[in-house]
Design a protein around this motif. Sequence first.
Motif, PDB file in Angstrom:
ATOM      1  N   PHE A   1      42.366  53.824  31.396  1.00 27.87           N
ATOM      2  CA  PHE A   1      41.998  52.948  32.502  1.00 27.87           C
ATOM      3  C   PHE A   1      43.239  52.163  32.927  1.00 27.87           C
ATOM      4  CE2 PHE A   1      41.083  51.027  28.447  1.00 27.87           C
ATOM      5  CZ  PHE A   1      41.599  49.749  28.534  1.00 27.87           C
ATOM      6  N   ASN A   2      43.180  51.567  34.090  1.00 24.14           N
ATOM      7  CA  ASN A   2      44.309  50.826  34.632  1.00 24.14           C
ATOM      8  C   ASN A   2      43.998  49.338  34.650  1.00 24.14           C
ATOM      9  OD1 ASN A   2      46.981  50.870  35.934  1.00 24.14           O
ATOM     10  ND2 ASN A   2      45.877  50.006  37.682  1.00 24.14           N
ATOM     11  N   VAL A   3      44.969  48.548  34.232  1.00 25.94           N
ATOM     12  CA  VAL A   3      44.827  47.089  34.198  1.00 25.94           C
ATOM     13  C   VAL A   3      45.831  46.487  35.173  1.00 25.94           C
ATOM     14  CG1 VAL A   3      44.961  45.011  32.774  1.00 25.94           C
ATOM     15  CG2 VAL A   3      44.128  47.164  31.786  1.00 25.94           C
ATOM     16  N   THR A   4      45.360  45.626  36.036  1.00 27.32           N
ATOM     17  CA  THR A   4      46.246  44.938  36.985  1.00 27.32           C
ATOM     18  C   THR A   4      46.388  43.477  36.573  1.00 27.32           C
ATOM     19  OG1 THR A   4      44.417  44.395  38.467  1.00 27.32           O
ATOM     20  CG2 THR A   4      45.581  46.475  38.853  1.00 27.32           C
ATOM     21  N   HIS A   5      47.433  42.849  37.095  1.00 29.64           N
ATOM     22  CA  HIS A   5      47.646  41.440  36.786  1.00 29.64           C
ATOM     23  C   HIS A   5      46.532  40.590  37.381  1.00 29.64           C
ATOM     24  CE1 HIS A   5      48.796  40.654  40.944  1.00 29.64           C
ATOM     25  NE2 HIS A   5      49.622  41.700  40.898  1.00 29.64           N
ATOM     26  N   SER A   6      46.419  39.369  36.858  1.00 25.86           N
ATOM     27  CA  SER A   6      45.466  38.420  37.427  1.00 25.86           C
ATOM     28  C   SER A   6      46.216  37.453  38.354  1.00 25.86           C
ATOM     29  CB  SER A   6      44.739  37.667  36.308  1.00 25.86           C
ATOM     30  OG  SER A   6      45.651  36.995  35.467  1.00 25.86           O
ATOM     31  N   THR A   7      45.609  36.315  38.649  1.00 21.15           N
ATOM     32  CA  THR A   7      46.171  35.370  39.610  1.00 21.15           C
ATOM     33  C   THR A   7      47.503  34.797  39.106  1.00 21.15           C
ATOM     34  OG1 THR A   7      43.933  34.758  40.259  1.00 21.15           O
ATOM     35  CG2 THR A   7      45.706  33.245  40.874  1.00 21.15           C
ATOM     36  N   PRO A   8      48.528  34.701  39.974  1.00 28.25           N
ATOM     37  CA  PRO A   8      49.791  34.093  39.539  1.00 28.25           C
ATOM     38  C   PRO A   8      49.565  32.653  39.090  1.00 28.25           C
ATOM     39  CG  PRO A   8      49.751  34.400  41.931  1.00 28.25           C
ATOM     40  CD  PRO A   8      48.592  35.150  41.377  1.00 28.25           C
ATOM     41  N   GLU A   9      50.208  32.322  37.979  1.00 23.65           N
ATOM     42  CA  GLU A   9      49.929  31.023  37.371  1.00 23.65           C
ATOM     43  C   GLU A   9      51.192  30.251  37.007  1.00 23.65           C
ATOM     44  OE1 GLU A   9      48.040  29.969  33.134  1.00 23.65           O
ATOM     45  OE2 GLU A   9      46.537  30.688  34.558  1.00 23.65           O
TER      46      GLU A   9
ATOM     47  N   HIS B   1      48.397  34.414  33.758  1.00 27.60           N
ATOM     48  CA  HIS B   1      48.118  33.700  32.512  1.00 27.60           C
ATOM     49  C   HIS B   1      48.553  34.490  31.283  1.00 27.60           C
ATOM     50  CE1 HIS B   1      46.105  30.792  29.960  1.00 27.60           C
ATOM     51  NE2 HIS B   1      45.457  31.776  29.347  1.00 27.60           N
ATOM     52  N   TYR B   2      48.628  35.808  31.408  1.00 21.06           N
ATOM     53  CA  TYR B   2      48.971  36.665  30.268  1.00 21.06           C
ATOM     54  C   TYR B   2      50.403  37.182  30.354  1.00 21.06           C
ATOM     55  CZ  TYR B   2      43.959  36.298  29.923  1.00 21.06           C
ATOM     56  OH  TYR B   2      42.683  35.802  29.852  1.00 21.06           O
ATOM     57  N   TRP B   3      51.216  36.518  31.160  1.00 22.07           N
ATOM     58  CA  TRP B   3      52.648  36.812  31.277  1.00 22.07           C
ATOM     59  C   TRP B   3      52.940  38.143  31.964  1.00 22.07           C
ATOM     60  CZ3 TRP B   3      54.728  32.335  30.385  1.00 22.07           C
ATOM     61  CH2 TRP B   3      54.159  31.496  29.419  1.00 22.07           C
ATOM     62  N   ASN B   4      51.979  38.664  32.708  1.00 20.77           N
ATOM     63  CA  ASN B   4      52.222  39.870  33.492  1.00 20.77           C
ATOM     64  C   ASN B   4      52.944  39.500  34.789  1.00 20.77           C
ATOM     65  OD1 ASN B   4      50.709  41.953  31.910  1.00 20.77           O
ATOM     66  ND2 ASN B   4      49.003  40.568  32.345  1.00 20.77           N
ATOM     67  N   LEU B   5      53.917  40.315  35.160  1.00 22.90           N
ATOM     68  CA  LEU B   5      54.644  40.103  36.397  1.00 22.90           C
ATOM     69  C   LEU B   5      53.722  40.309  37.596  1.00 22.90           C
ATOM     70  CD1 LEU B   5      57.308  39.783  38.027  1.00 22.90           C
ATOM     71  CD2 LEU B   5      57.622  42.271  37.745  1.00 22.90           C
ATOM     72  N   VAL B   6      53.758  39.358  38.529  1.00 23.26           N
ATOM     73  CA  VAL B   6      52.994  39.466  39.764  1.00 23.26           C
ATOM     74  C   VAL B   6      54.003  39.792  40.875  1.00 23.26           C
ATOM     75  CG1 VAL B   6      51.357  38.358  41.319  1.00 23.26           C
ATOM     76  CG2 VAL B   6      51.356  37.765  38.884  1.00 23.26           C
TER      77      VAL B   6
END
Length: 302
Positions: A59-67, A120-125
């Motif tokens: 499955f594919n996971v995308t970033h959440s809201t920039p924080e 919030h999880y340090w994923n690049l937006v």
Amino acid sequence: DDETPVYTADELHGLPPDLQMTAADSGVKNFSVMIRKQGTRTLFVQDTVATSISGTVNFNVTHSTPEAVMVVADYNNPGAGEKPGEGVMTGAKPGRDPLTAPQTYQAGSPVPFNIRVVDHYWNLVITSAAAVYVTDSDPNNASQSADGMVNFIGSTTINRTFVSASADGARTVTVSSQGAANVANPSTPVQINAKTRDRLLALLPGEARVQGKVASPAGKTGTPAELKAGATFFVVTVYGVDDFYNTDLTANGAGANTVSADIPTDNWDPTPPSQVLINGVTTFTLTPVTASTQAVRIMNAS
């Protein structure tokens, strides 16, 4: 007891513990997971007894809201430097790979820093625009790396040049933004060492050492104390320094690191023997005899 253990996914425990399937489940068991790292992910399940029974789902996971806005030090050096750690929520460096660290640099060398808008999880937006003000902890590098605004979308890499060795303090970069928090600031410290010494610096009583300072009085601050002729000896501390007046800690031993000191303007002062730099420093005891404004001379003895 066939009761299923209670489990709630949280930010630190993305996968459930081993679960017991009972007859009441009729071959179907629901469980929750919390995936923190964006990208294509694979979930693997396996019977812990009959290990040949297993299955996977992609499955594919995308970033959440920039924080937030964060900084990665010594970025994008192949095989070295610090790396981002998307999904890393624990440890001393959340959001950064705990197995990586910045390299050591010499004073005057550019160091790459990556500024990133993250969730919030340090994923690049990658689509989020930001305007940040960049500063660093070096008090003497304004002419090499002036503080100022940086505008970008998603991420950008900038170079900062430190001129002051880390012995006087950690060298870090901090970014500030009105639109996002800065919970990963400042950056991981970068170790800055002196270059090979190319000059000597004398420190007199009343003066204080300042590494990285090239403005007059270079390498130090303060005013020499007044002394009484013939009645007072004083200690001169001599440093082997680079062109930014950082102490070269590798300057050791006789030969090229043998230095001398005297008062050439005083015809009657006793001249002390030469000394050897140890970790880039040594001391001399001088006794002025003539009442006047005197000058201390330091030289390479070899």
